[in-house]
Design a protein around this motif. Structure first.
Motif, PDB file in Angstrom:
ATOM      1  N   THR A  21       0.948  -1.040   0.076  1.00  0.00           N
ATOM      2  CA  THR A  21      -0.146   0.068   0.050  1.00  0.00           C
ATOM      3  C   THR A  21       0.904   1.224   0.018  1.00  0.00           C
ATOM      4  OG1 THR A  21      -0.077  -0.064   2.405  1.00  0.00           O
ATOM      5  CG2 THR A  21      -2.001  -1.297   1.177  1.00  0.00           C
ATOM      6  N   GLN A 109      -7.817   4.711   2.954  1.00  0.00           N
ATOM      7  CA  GLN A 109      -7.479   3.344   2.569  1.00  0.00           C
ATOM      8  C   GLN A 109      -7.961   2.229   4.002  1.00  0.00           C
ATOM      9  OE1 GLN A 109      -4.196   2.558   0.432  1.00  0.00           O
ATOM     10  NE2 GLN A 109      -4.147   0.406   0.695  1.00  0.00           N
ATOM     11  N   TYR A 110      -7.853   2.940   5.045  1.00  0.00           N
ATOM     12  CA  TYR A 110      -7.845   1.936   6.319  1.00  0.00           C
ATOM     13  C   TYR A 110      -8.852   2.511   7.150  1.00  0.00           C
ATOM     14  CZ  TYR A 110      -3.588  -0.216   4.722  1.00  0.00           C
ATOM     15  OH  TYR A 110      -2.733  -0.690   3.934  1.00  0.00           O
ATOM     16  N   ALA A 201      -3.676  -0.199  12.791  1.00  0.00           N
ATOM     17  CA  ALA A 201      -4.851  -0.169  11.917  1.00  0.00           C
ATOM     18  C   ALA A 201      -4.287  -0.772  10.651  1.00  0.00           C
ATOM     19  CB  ALA A 201      -5.385   1.201  11.530  1.00  0.00           C
ATOM     20  N   ILE A 202      -3.157  -0.393  10.184  1.00  0.00           N
ATOM     21  CA  ILE A 202      -2.724  -1.190   8.822  1.00  0.00           C
ATOM     22  C   ILE A 202      -2.361  -2.601   8.876  1.00  0.00           C
ATOM     23  CG2 ILE A 202      -0.750  -1.090   7.283  1.00  0.00           C
ATOM     24  CD1 ILE A 202      -0.665   1.850   7.792  1.00  0.00           C
ATOM     25  N   ALA A 204      -3.519  -4.533  11.285  1.00  0.00           N
ATOM     26  CA  ALA A 204      -4.808  -5.244  11.683  1.00  0.00           C
ATOM     27  C   ALA A 204      -5.467  -5.549  10.290  1.00  0.00           C
ATOM     28  CB  ALA A 204      -5.933  -4.671  12.596  1.00  0.00           C
ATOM     29  N   LYS A 205      -5.678  -4.653   9.258  1.00  0.00           N
ATOM     30  CA  LYS A 205      -6.224  -4.630   8.087  1.00  0.00           C
ATOM     31  C   LYS A 205      -5.496  -5.815   7.312  1.00  0.00           C
ATOM     32  CE  LYS A 205      -9.194  -3.587   4.783  1.00  0.00           C
ATOM     33  NZ  LYS A 205      -8.428  -4.396   3.696  1.00  0.00           N
ATOM     34  N   ASN A 206      -4.063  -5.675   7.266  1.00  0.00           N
ATOM     35  CA  ASN A 206      -3.192  -6.476   6.432  1.00  0.00           C
ATOM     36  C   ASN A 206      -3.174  -7.959   6.920  1.00  0.00           C
ATOM     37  OD1 ASN A 206      -2.482  -4.463   4.704  1.00  0.00           O
ATOM     38  ND2 ASN A 206      -0.405  -4.285   5.788  1.00  0.00           N
ATOM     39  N   GLN A 208      -6.023  -9.120   8.442  1.00  0.00           N
ATOM     40  CA  GLN A 208      -7.139  -9.779   7.986  1.00  0.00           C
ATOM     41  C   GLN A 208      -7.252 -10.049   6.523  1.00  0.00           C
ATOM     42  OE1 GLN A 208     -10.403  -6.708   7.918  1.00  0.00           O
ATOM     43  NE2 GLN A 208     -11.742  -8.175   8.873  1.00  0.00           N
ATOM     44  N   ASP A 209      -6.632  -9.416   5.752  1.00  0.00           N
ATOM     45  CA  ASP A 209      -6.521  -9.465   4.132  1.00  0.00           C
ATOM     46  C   ASP A 209      -5.970 -10.937   4.159  1.00  0.00           C
ATOM     47  OD1 ASP A 209      -8.072  -7.333   3.812  1.00  0.00           O
ATOM     48  OD2 ASP A 209      -6.459  -6.053   3.060  1.00  0.00           O
ATOM     49  N   LYS A 212      -8.013 -13.646   4.971  1.00  0.00           N
ATOM     50  CA  LYS A 212      -8.905 -14.189   3.726  1.00  0.00           C
ATOM     51  C   LYS A 212      -8.369 -15.109   2.534  1.00  0.00           C
ATOM     52  CE  LYS A 212     -12.372 -10.433   4.941  1.00  0.00           C
ATOM     53  NZ  LYS A 212     -12.929  -9.012   4.325  1.00  0.00           N
TER      54      LYS A 212
END
Length: 229
Positions: A21, A109-110, A201-202, A204-206, A208-209, A212
Motif C-alpha cells: 500500500t 484506505q484503512y 490499523a494497517i 490489523a487490516k493486512n 485480516q486480508d 482471507k
C-alpha cells in the motif's frame, strides 16, 4: 524503549501485507509503514538538531552579553547557525505537510479517523509561524521580510552589515532556537502517538486480508480439511 526499538515494534505490526500500500510523501513509492517510519525518524533528527543549535546560540549569546557587543570575527559562525535554523524551520514544516498527506491516505484506505491528527499538524504549523513572527517583531525585525527561506537568508546577510543588525538577528535566532526545541519535542510526541494508531490499523487490516487470502487459497486447492462440505 529507544526510538529505534519503538520503530521496529510499530513497523512489525504493519508488514504482514499481501499487496503493498503506497503513500505519497517523503519517499517516492514508499508503503505507508515505510513513510510513517521515515517521518518519525526525521522528527527525532530535527528535535536533536534544534537542541544542538539552541546550545550553540546560547553560548554565543552569553558571550555577546558579556562583551556588550558582537565581535565581527564570530559573525560567520553565527550566520551559519542562523542559516541552519532557517533550514530547520522549513524542514520541520515540510515534514508536517508530508505527515498530513500520509494521515489522509491512511484514513482513506484503512478507515482510520485521522482528521484530528491532521488538524493538530496544521495548527502546529500555524502556531510555529506565529511564534516566529512574535520573536522577530520583539527584536525590531519585520516578520514580512522572513516569509520564505530565501527572504530570511537575504535578511541575515543584510543584517550583517551593521553591529546593531547582527545583534538583532542573533537575539531573535537565540529565542527561536529555544522555541524550536519545545515545538519539535511536542511534535515528536504527537507524531509517535498517532503513528502507533495508524500502524495498528494497517497491521490489523493486512492480517485480516492475509487470512482471507489463505482461506480462499485453501478453498481453491481443496485443502480446507475434512468436513468443509
Amino acid at each position: 524503549m529507544t526510538l529505534k526499538t519503538y520503530l521496529l515494534a510499530l513497523t512489525s505490526l504493519a508488514v504482514i501485507a499481501t499487496t503493498p500500500t503506497h503513500a505519497t510523501g517523503l519517499i517516492a513509492g514508499a508503503t505507508f509503514p515505510e513513510q510513517i517510519t521515515q517521518e518519525l525518524t526525521l522528527v527525532e533528527q530535527y528535535a536533536t538538531q534544534a537542541q544542538q543549535l539552541q546550545a550553540q546560540f546560547q553560548m554565543v549569546y552569553n558571550q555577546a552579553l558579556n562583551l556588550k557587543d558582537l565581535p565581527t570575527q564570530v559573525w560567520p559562525n553565527i550566520s551559519g547557525q542562523l542559516q541552519s535554523l532557517v533550514n530547520l524551520v522549513g524542514q520541520a514544516q515540510g515534514l508536517t505537510y508530508a505527515a498530513q498527506n500520509t494521515a489522509a491516505g491512511v484514513q482513506q484506505q484503512y478507515g482510520v479517523n485521522g482528521q484530528d491528527y491532521q488538524t493538530n499538524l496544521s495548527q502546529w504549523n500555524g502556531n510555529l509561524t506565529s511564534q516566529i513572527q512574535q520573536a522577530l517583531n520583539s527584536y525590531g525585525l519585520q516578520a514580512q521580510d522572513f516569509q520564505t527561506q530565501q527572504q530570511a537568508l537575504q535578511q541575515i546577510q543584510t543584517a550583517s552589515q551593521s553591529a546593531s543588525g547582527r545583534m538583532q538577528v542573533m537575539q531573535a535566532g537565540n529565542q527561536i532556537a529555544g522555541m524550536m526545541v519545545n515545538q519539535l519535542q511536542g511534535l515528536q510526541q504527537t507524531m509517535m502517538t498517532n503513528s502507533q494508531v495508524e500502524l495498528n490499523a494497517i497491521g490489523a487490516k493486512n492480517a485480516q486480508d492475509l487470512q482471507k487470502n489463505q482461506i480462499n487459497q485453501q478453498f481453491m486447492t481443496g485443502t480446507t480439511g475434512a468436513g468443509f462440505y
